[in-house]
Design a protein around this motif. Structure first.
Motif, short mmCIF file in Angstrom:
data_model
loop_
_atom_site.label_atom_id
_atom_site.label_comp_id
_atom_site.label_asym_id
_atom_site.label_seq_id
_atom_site.Cartn_x
_atom_site.Cartn_y
_atom_site.Cartn_z
N SER A 389 13.53 -1.84 4.08
CA SER A 389 13.86 -0.83 3.08
C SER A 389 14.71 -1.40 1.95
N GLU A 390 15.52 -2.43 2.26
CA GLU A 390 16.32 -3.09 1.22
C GLU A 390 15.47 -4.04 0.39
N LEU A 391 14.40 -4.59 0.97
CA LEU A 391 13.55 -5.55 0.26
C LEU A 391 12.55 -4.85 -0.66
N LYS A 392 12.11 -3.68 -0.31
CA LYS A 392 11.09 -3.00 -1.11
C LYS A 392 11.51 -2.76 -2.56
N PRO A 393 12.75 -2.34 -2.83
CA PRO A 393 13.15 -2.19 -4.24
C PRO A 393 13.24 -3.52 -4.98
N LEU A 394 13.22 -4.63 -4.25
CA LEU A 394 13.31 -5.96 -4.87
C LEU A 394 11.92 -6.53 -5.11
N ALA A 395 10.97 -5.67 -5.47
CA ALA A 395 9.59 -6.06 -5.78
C ALA A 395 8.91 -6.73 -4.60
N MET A 396 9.18 -6.22 -3.38
CA MET A 396 8.52 -6.73 -2.18
C MET A 396 8.05 -5.52 -1.36
N GLU A 397 7.18 -4.71 -2.01
CA GLU A 397 6.78 -3.44 -1.41
C GLU A 397 5.98 -3.61 -0.13
N LYS A 398 5.25 -4.68 0.01
CA LYS A 398 4.37 -4.88 1.15
C LYS A 398 4.92 -5.89 2.17
N VAL A 399 6.18 -6.17 2.09
CA VAL A 399 6.78 -7.19 2.95
C VAL A 399 6.77 -6.74 4.41
N GLN A 400 6.60 -7.73 5.29
CA GLN A 400 6.73 -7.49 6.73
C GLN A 400 7.86 -8.39 7.25
N PHE A 401 8.66 -7.84 8.13
CA PHE A 401 9.79 -8.60 8.67
C PHE A 401 9.96 -8.25 10.15
N PRO A 426 0.42 -8.84 2.00
CA PRO A 426 -0.45 -8.12 2.96
C PRO A 426 -1.56 -9.02 3.48
N GLY A 427 -1.84 -8.88 4.75
CA GLY A 427 -2.92 -9.64 5.35
C GLY A 427 -2.52 -11.01 5.86
N GLU A 428 -1.32 -11.45 5.53
CA GLU A 428 -0.84 -12.75 5.99
C GLU A 428 -0.03 -12.57 7.27
N PRO A 429 -0.21 -13.48 8.24
CA PRO A 429 0.53 -13.31 9.51
C PRO A 429 2.02 -13.60 9.34
N LEU A 430 2.79 -13.06 10.26
CA LEU A 430 4.22 -13.34 10.27
C LEU A 430 4.46 -14.80 10.64
#
Length: 582
Positions: A389-401, A426-430
């Motif tokens: 939720s902290e990363l999404k406003p930093l232009a990382m809307e599709k980030v997975q962590f 999106p679509g890239e593995p962790l």
């Protein structure tokens, strides 16, 4: 909160005094202007590592002093360290660094009291935390990630770690005791065999009397000289009591002397004393004669007894050579090894018992580790949600962590290997964060991670050293807004090259280098006045000077377009702050 920083003779800084405030404090300037030197000074005053290079050329002493606000928790901690307060509002920390011919010396003081490195390290954690893009190495270290996760987990997780530390210490002690016993078991068995043999040998020797050897040596002499003793005793008997030839014996002579003195006493009573002495002597001679006669009669050769005596002497002398050198010392050794043998045979500390103890401690440790792992998984789930939720406003809307927790062997900090897994697209593995994140992505990750701790961070001042390197445009604006968000709960000091970030500052400082002429008439080798480079810092309180600095950051020169862009940035920042307030 850091209120004031005073620096003397630190690197390129001759003298400098900065006053910071609450909210977002920004340092800008050209590359190499000396911005990082100021952060290095903050690090140094809080006990960071220093070298001789921090001492300004031509001087031998550096001083850095920081004044911080006084919080109740800090006051309580200082009281525990027996450091008195100067006032109820501030605490002053200073560090003096001096150069000698071979090394450098450093002294740290808190409110004028000398303190050691350990105290400074604890104080640093309570005051300032420095974050830089260069922390990529730390992000890849399981130990550092574990510390972050445990801190995020809160008091219950920290308390469980303390229990594990105690359980691990008990297990380690039991394990070391067992290994030591196993290692020494061969030596113990060898010693046991040796002592058993010695005890049996000494026990069979029947060592009761420390004087036995002396006595039996005398008996051997008597048995070896029976004939001589018989002859000599008979000779003494004849001389004292009854002589075979015509020569009178001593008893006969004393009898004659007694008779004569008896006659003399009739005429002189004073001789009675002499008469009594002669009578006593005669009685003694007669008694000695009888006893020596009896002694001579009792003597007879005894070859068997002599052989027994010789054998006993050989046995006792052998015992003395091995355990003595005296018989008395051999007896003392016998008593000592009996006690040592009893200890070696003690069954209370057998290997089996020690193995059971180790197993019990290991079971207790693993149970505590399992509970800690459960708490970490719960904290990890919360951190995953919060960080995304902290990363999404930093232009990382599709980030997975994801916080990956893998079991490992139990240690003093648990039985988990922890890795930050990351996928920005999106679509890239962790994958492990340090293997996949770009410089800009790492900057945003560190900033978002710090935002997750902003409410519970022990340090009141957060320092970011070029955390926005490698980003621009929309991402830079998002970082600026995130830094402003952090500054609502913590004082933030930030070194930046981004005009979007600088525009959001509550206080803006420009750092640059200047060349000055050395004072006190010093001259260079060519005879001219010596010139030196110094770092200067300007507080851009005036709107025009601040606008010009933002224009320089944006366009490199104060062109009309750059000035207009700077004005728009300041207006945008003001609107953002008003929106946050309302």
């Amino acid at each position: 909160m850091l209120l004031c920083l005073r620096i003397e003779n630190f690197a390129l800084i001759d003298q400098l005094e900065l006053e910071f405030g609450a909210g977002l404090n920004v340092l800008t300037g050209e590359t190499g202007a000396g911005k990082s030197i100021i952060l290095d000074a903050i690090d140094a005053v809080l006990g960071g590592k220093v070298s001789s290079r921090v001492i300004r050329t031509g001087t031998s002493r550096t001083l850095v002093e920081g004044t911080f606000t006084y919080s109740p928790s800090l006051a309580a901690w200082l009281s525990e360290q027996e450091i008195d307060s100067i006032d109820d509002h501030t605490v002053v920390i200073s560090r003096e660094i001096t150069a000698t011919s071979s090394n450098i010396r450093s002294r740290s003081r808190v409110n004028g009291v000398l303190v050691n490195r350990q105290i400074m390290a604890e104080l640093r954690d309570r005051l300032v935390e420095i974050t830089a893009q260069g922390q990529t190495v730390q992000v890849g270290q399981s130990a550092q990630i574990r510390e972050w996760l445990d801190l995020y987990g809160g008091d219950s997780l920290i308390q469980q770690r303390q229990q594990i530390a105690a359980a691990f210490g008990a297990y380690q002690q039991a394990h070391l005791t067992l290994e030591k016993r196993r290692t020494s078991e061969r030596e113990r068995l060898q010693q046991l065999d040796l002592l058993t043999y010695q005890v049996q040998e000494l026990s069979a020797a029947n060592l009761d009397d420390p004087q036995e050897l002396e006595q039996i040596l005398q008996e051997r002499e008597r048995l070896n000289h029976v004939v001589d003793l018989q002859q000599m005793s008979y000779k003494v008997y004849q001389a004292l009591y009854q002589n075979d030839d015509e020569t009178p014996a001593a008893a006969d002579l004393l009898a004659d002397s007694e008779a004569t003195l008896n006659d003399m006493v009739e005429y002189d009573a004073q001789l009675q004393t002499l008469l009594d002495l002669v009578r006593d002597a005669q009685a003694a001679v007669v008694e000695v004669g009888r006893q020596i006669n009896a002694y001579g009669d009792s003597l007879e050769a005894d070859p068997q007894r002599l052989e027994e005596v010789e054998e006993r002497i050989r046995e006792l002398k052998q015992i003395c050579r091995k355990y003595g050198p005296t018989l008395n010392e051999a007896i003392a050794h016998y008593q000592s090894i009996q006690k040592e043998l009893a200890q070696l045979n003690d069954s209370e500390q057998s290997i089996e018992n020690l193995e059971q103890q180790e197993k019990a401690h290991f079971h207790k440790l693993t149970q505590a580790c399992q509970k800690l792992t459960q708490l970490r998984r719960k904290a990890a789930a919360n951190l995953e949600s919060r960080l995304v939720s902290e990363l999404k406003p930093l232009a990382m809307e599709k980030v997975q962590f994801q916080v990956e927790i893998v079991p490992t062997s139990p240690t003093a900090v648990g039985a988990d290997k922890i890795t930050f897994m990351f996928s920005p697209n999106p679509g890239e593995p962790l994958q492990p964060l340090t293997q996949i994140a770009s410089g800009g992505e790492m900057s945003r990750f560190l900033l978002a991670l710090k935002a997750c701790f902003s409410q519970s961070d022990a340090a009141e001042t957060l320092v970011f050293d070029e955390i926005d390197v490698g980003v621009s445009g929309r991402v830079a604006q998002a970082i600026a807004e995130k830094l402003h968000q952090l500054s609502q709960n913590n004082q933030v000091l930030c070194v930046t090259h981004q005009p979007l970030v600088a525009a959001m500052a509550d206080r803006h400082f420009r750092v640059d280098k200047q060349i000055i002429t050395q004072s006190k008439g010093k001259k260079a080798d060519n005879g001219n006045a010596e010139q030196r480079t110094v770092v200067r810092v300007t507080n851009l309180e005036d709107l025009n000077t601040r606008r010009e600095e933002l224009a320089q950051l944006a366009g490199g020169k104060s062109a009309n377009e750059a000035i207009a862009f700077a004005e728009s940035l300041l207006l945008q920042a003001a609107n953002h702050r008003r929106q946050k307030i309302t």
